[in-house]
Design a protein around this motif. Structure first.
Motif, PDB file in Angstrom:
ATOM      1  N   TYR A  65       0.813  -1.216   0.000  1.00 26.35           N
ATOM      2  CA  TYR A  65       0.000   0.000   0.000  1.00 26.35           C
ATOM      3  C   TYR A  65       0.855   1.278   0.000  1.00 26.35           C
ATOM      4  N   GLY A  66       1.813   1.379   0.888  1.00 24.68           N
ATOM      5  CA  GLY A  66       2.660   2.569   0.984  1.00 24.68           C
ATOM      6  C   GLY A  66       3.438   2.819  -0.292  1.00 24.68           C
ATOM      7  N   LYS A  67       3.994   1.757  -0.865  1.00 25.82           N
ATOM      8  CA  LYS A  67       4.762   1.898  -2.103  1.00 25.82           C
ATOM      9  C   LYS A  67       3.864   2.368  -3.242  1.00 25.82           C
ATOM     10  N   LEU A  68       2.661   1.824  -3.295  1.00 29.39           N
ATOM     11  CA  LEU A  68       1.738   2.216  -4.362  1.00 29.39           C
ATOM     12  C   LEU A  68       1.338   3.684  -4.221  1.00 29.39           C
ATOM     13  N   THR A  69       0.968   4.114  -3.028  1.00 32.85           N
ATOM     14  CA  THR A  69       0.541   5.508  -2.856  1.00 32.85           C
ATOM     15  C   THR A  69       1.690   6.472  -3.160  1.00 32.85           C
ATOM     16  N   TYR A  70       2.905   6.057  -2.928  1.00 35.49           N
ATOM     17  CA  TYR A  70       4.076   6.871  -3.262  1.00 35.49           C
ATOM     18  C   TYR A  70       4.232   6.996  -4.788  1.00 35.49           C
ATOM     19  N   MET A  71       3.835   5.966  -5.504  1.00 35.98           N
ATOM     20  CA  MET A  71       3.975   5.909  -6.962  1.00 35.98           C
ATOM     21  C   MET A  71       2.864   6.673  -7.697  1.00 35.98           C
ATOM     22  N   LEU A  72       1.712   6.841  -7.091  1.00 36.08           N
ATOM     23  CA  LEU A  72       0.537   7.406  -7.767  1.00 36.08           C
ATOM     24  C   LEU A  72       0.753   8.792  -8.379  1.00 36.08           C
ATOM     25  N   PRO A  73       1.403   9.743  -7.687  1.00 36.51           N
ATOM     26  CA  PRO A  73       1.566  11.075  -8.289  1.00 36.51           C
ATOM     27  C   PRO A  73       2.343  11.058  -9.609  1.00 36.51           C
ATOM     28  N   GLU A  74       3.223  10.101  -9.772  1.00 38.63           N
ATOM     29  CA  GLU A  74       3.985   9.981 -11.014  1.00 38.63           C
ATOM     30  C   GLU A  74       3.067   9.777 -12.220  1.00 38.63           C
ATOM     31  N   TYR A  75       1.886   9.221 -11.989  1.00 39.08           N
ATOM     32  CA  TYR A  75       0.939   8.932 -13.059  1.00 39.08           C
ATOM     33  C   TYR A  75      -0.265   9.886 -13.034  1.00 39.08           C
ATOM     34  N   MET A  84      -7.332   8.131 -13.198  1.00 39.89           N
ATOM     35  CA  MET A  84      -6.209   8.732 -13.925  1.00 39.89           C
ATOM     36  C   MET A  84      -6.588   8.922 -15.379  1.00 39.89           C
ATOM     37  N   LYS A  85      -5.768   9.697 -16.077  1.00 37.73           N
ATOM     38  CA  LYS A  85      -5.984   9.855 -17.516  1.00 37.73           C
ATOM     39  C   LYS A  85      -5.826   8.494 -18.184  1.00 37.73           C
ATOM     40  N   GLN A  86      -6.691   8.228 -19.131  1.00 39.06           N
ATOM     41  CA  GLN A  86      -6.688   6.929 -19.805  1.00 39.06           C
ATOM     42  C   GLN A  86      -5.348   6.649 -20.488  1.00 39.06           C
ATOM     43  N   PHE A  90       0.944   2.670 -16.043  1.00 44.68           N
ATOM     44  CA  PHE A  90       0.673   2.436 -14.625  1.00 44.68           C
ATOM     45  C   PHE A  90       0.524   0.944 -14.347  1.00 44.68           C
ATOM     46  N   ALA A  91      -0.225   0.250 -15.186  1.00 51.12           N
ATOM     47  CA  ALA A  91      -0.443  -1.187 -14.996  1.00 51.12           C
ATOM     48  C   ALA A  91       0.882  -1.940 -15.025  1.00 51.12           C
ATOM     49  N   LYS A  92       1.752  -1.560 -15.930  1.00 51.63           N
ATOM     50  CA  LYS A  92       3.063  -2.204 -16.019  1.00 51.63           C
ATOM     51  C   LYS A  92       3.881  -1.936 -14.752  1.00 51.63           C
ATOM     52  N   ALA A  93       3.882  -0.695 -14.290  1.00 52.69           N
ATOM     53  CA  ALA A  93       4.632  -0.344 -13.082  1.00 52.69           C
ATOM     54  C   ALA A  93       4.064  -1.056 -11.854  1.00 52.69           C
ATOM     55  N   LEU A  94       2.744  -1.199 -11.794  1.00 56.21           N
ATOM     56  CA  LEU A  94       2.109  -1.894 -10.676  1.00 56.21           C
ATOM     57  C   LEU A  94       2.502  -3.371 -10.667  1.00 56.21           C
ATOM     58  N   THR A  95       2.531  -3.978 -11.833  1.00 56.49           N
ATOM     59  CA  THR A  95       2.939  -5.386 -11.936  1.00 56.49           C
ATOM     60  C   THR A  95       4.387  -5.551 -11.463  1.00 56.49           C
ATOM     61  N   GLU A  96       5.246  -4.645 -11.879  1.00 58.61           N
ATOM     62  CA  GLU A  96       6.652  -4.707 -11.449  1.00 58.61           C
ATOM     63  C   GLU A  96       6.780  -4.475  -9.951  1.00 58.61           C
ATOM     64  N   LEU A  97       6.066  -3.492  -9.438  1.00 57.67           N
ATOM     65  CA  LEU A  97       6.116  -3.155  -8.014  1.00 57.67           C
ATOM     66  C   LEU A  97       5.680  -4.332  -7.150  1.00 57.67           C
ATOM     67  N   SER A  98       4.653  -5.022  -7.607  1.00 61.46           N
ATOM     68  CA  SER A  98       4.061  -6.087  -6.796  1.00 61.46           C
ATOM     69  C   SER A  98       4.596  -7.473  -7.132  1.00 61.46           C
ATOM     70  N   ARG A 146       1.695  -9.629  -8.241  1.00 60.28           N
ATOM     71  CA  ARG A 146       0.622  -9.977  -7.291  1.00 60.28           C
ATOM     72  C   ARG A 146      -0.538  -8.989  -7.301  1.00 60.28           C
ATOM     73  N   ALA A 147      -0.367  -7.840  -7.924  1.00 60.34           N
ATOM     74  CA  ALA A 147      -1.445  -6.844  -7.969  1.00 60.34           C
ATOM     75  C   ALA A 147      -1.678  -6.427  -9.419  1.00 60.34           C
ATOM     76  N   PHE A 148      -2.939  -6.206  -9.748  1.00 65.64           N
ATOM     77  CA  PHE A 148      -3.313  -5.833 -11.102  1.00 65.64           C
ATOM     78  C   PHE A 148      -4.301  -4.676 -11.064  1.00 65.64           C
ATOM     79  N   ALA A 149      -4.274  -3.874 -12.104  1.00 61.53           N
ATOM     80  CA  ALA A 149      -5.227  -2.777 -12.250  1.00 61.53           C
ATOM     81  C   ALA A 149      -6.333  -3.232 -13.192  1.00 61.53           C
ATOM     82  N   GLU A 150      -7.550  -3.270 -12.674  1.00 61.74           N
ATOM     83  CA  GLU A 150      -8.712  -3.707 -13.454  1.00 61.74           C
ATOM     84  C   GLU A 150      -9.602  -2.491 -13.724  1.00 61.74           C
ATOM     85  N   SER A 151     -10.001  -2.299 -14.969  1.00 58.21           N
ATOM     86  CA  SER A 151     -10.837  -1.155 -15.318  1.00 58.21           C
ATOM     87  C   SER A 151     -12.204  -1.273 -14.659  1.00 58.21           C
TER      88      SER A 151
END
Length: 171
Positions: free
Chosen positions: A108-118, A137-139, A145-153, A156-161
């Motif tokens: 959670y902390g790592k993800l919230t830190y990453m969000l402003p970048e996107y 976020m902008k489409q 973002f999805a790629k970065a989330l996959t790498e971060l996790s 183990r975590a995915f972004a679903e529309s």
């Protein structure tokens, strides 16, 4: 909008409107009983000259029509539309996506830190067995973002529309 305005101001003489829509490149106006070309067209001209789309202006007049004459009506309706445009906050609407992300608390902390970048904004969070976030976020940034989330996790975590829409992401 015109119907709501007319209901709210039943004792007014006229409810003049003009609108411009991006989809289909549609623009319409109505003099609403004023002499032809003295109200709706001047209002529409203001919107077009300002380069605005997906906007509607309704001007309600209570008195003064015959006293103003046709030239006075044109100036009055143009001025009213210009004042409305100046008073309004212009929004720059962009295609956006709402993403549902389910992840472990440890990420959670790592993800919230990453969000402003996107340019991402958390719209809703559910802290249960896992953390579920609804992120706007902008489409155009969704794939990165999805790629970065996959790498971060570590996969183990995915972004679903959870939906597509237009929003002012500068708000």
């Amino acid at each position: 909008m015109i119907v709501q305005t007319a209901k709210a101001h039943r004792d007014a003489a006229h409810h003049v409107f003009a609108y411009v829509l991006r989809e289909g490149d549609i623009s319409r106006c109505s003099d609403n009983g004023e002499p032809q070309g003295t109200a709706g067209v001047p209002t529409l001209d203001v919107l077009i000259k300002e380069g605005l789309t997906d906007v509607c202006v309704v001007t309600t007049r209570y008195f003064g029509g015959t006293l103003l004459g046709t030239g006075g009506l044109v100036r009055a309706y143009s001025h009213a539309a210009k004042l409305a445009v100046e008073a309004a906050r212009i929004l720059y609407m962009e295609p956006c996506v709402l993403l549902r992300v389910k992840l472990d608390y440890s990420l959670y902390g790592k993800l919230t830190y990453m969000l402003p970048e996107y340019g991402a904004v958390v719209k809703e969070a559910d802290f249960a067995e896992n953390v579920t976030l609804f992120i706007q976020m902008k489409q155009e940034r969704q794939d990165a973002f999805a790629k970065a989330l996959t790498e971060l996790s570590g996969g183990r975590a995915f972004a679903e529309s959870a939906g597509l829409f237009f929003a002012d992401m500068d708000a």
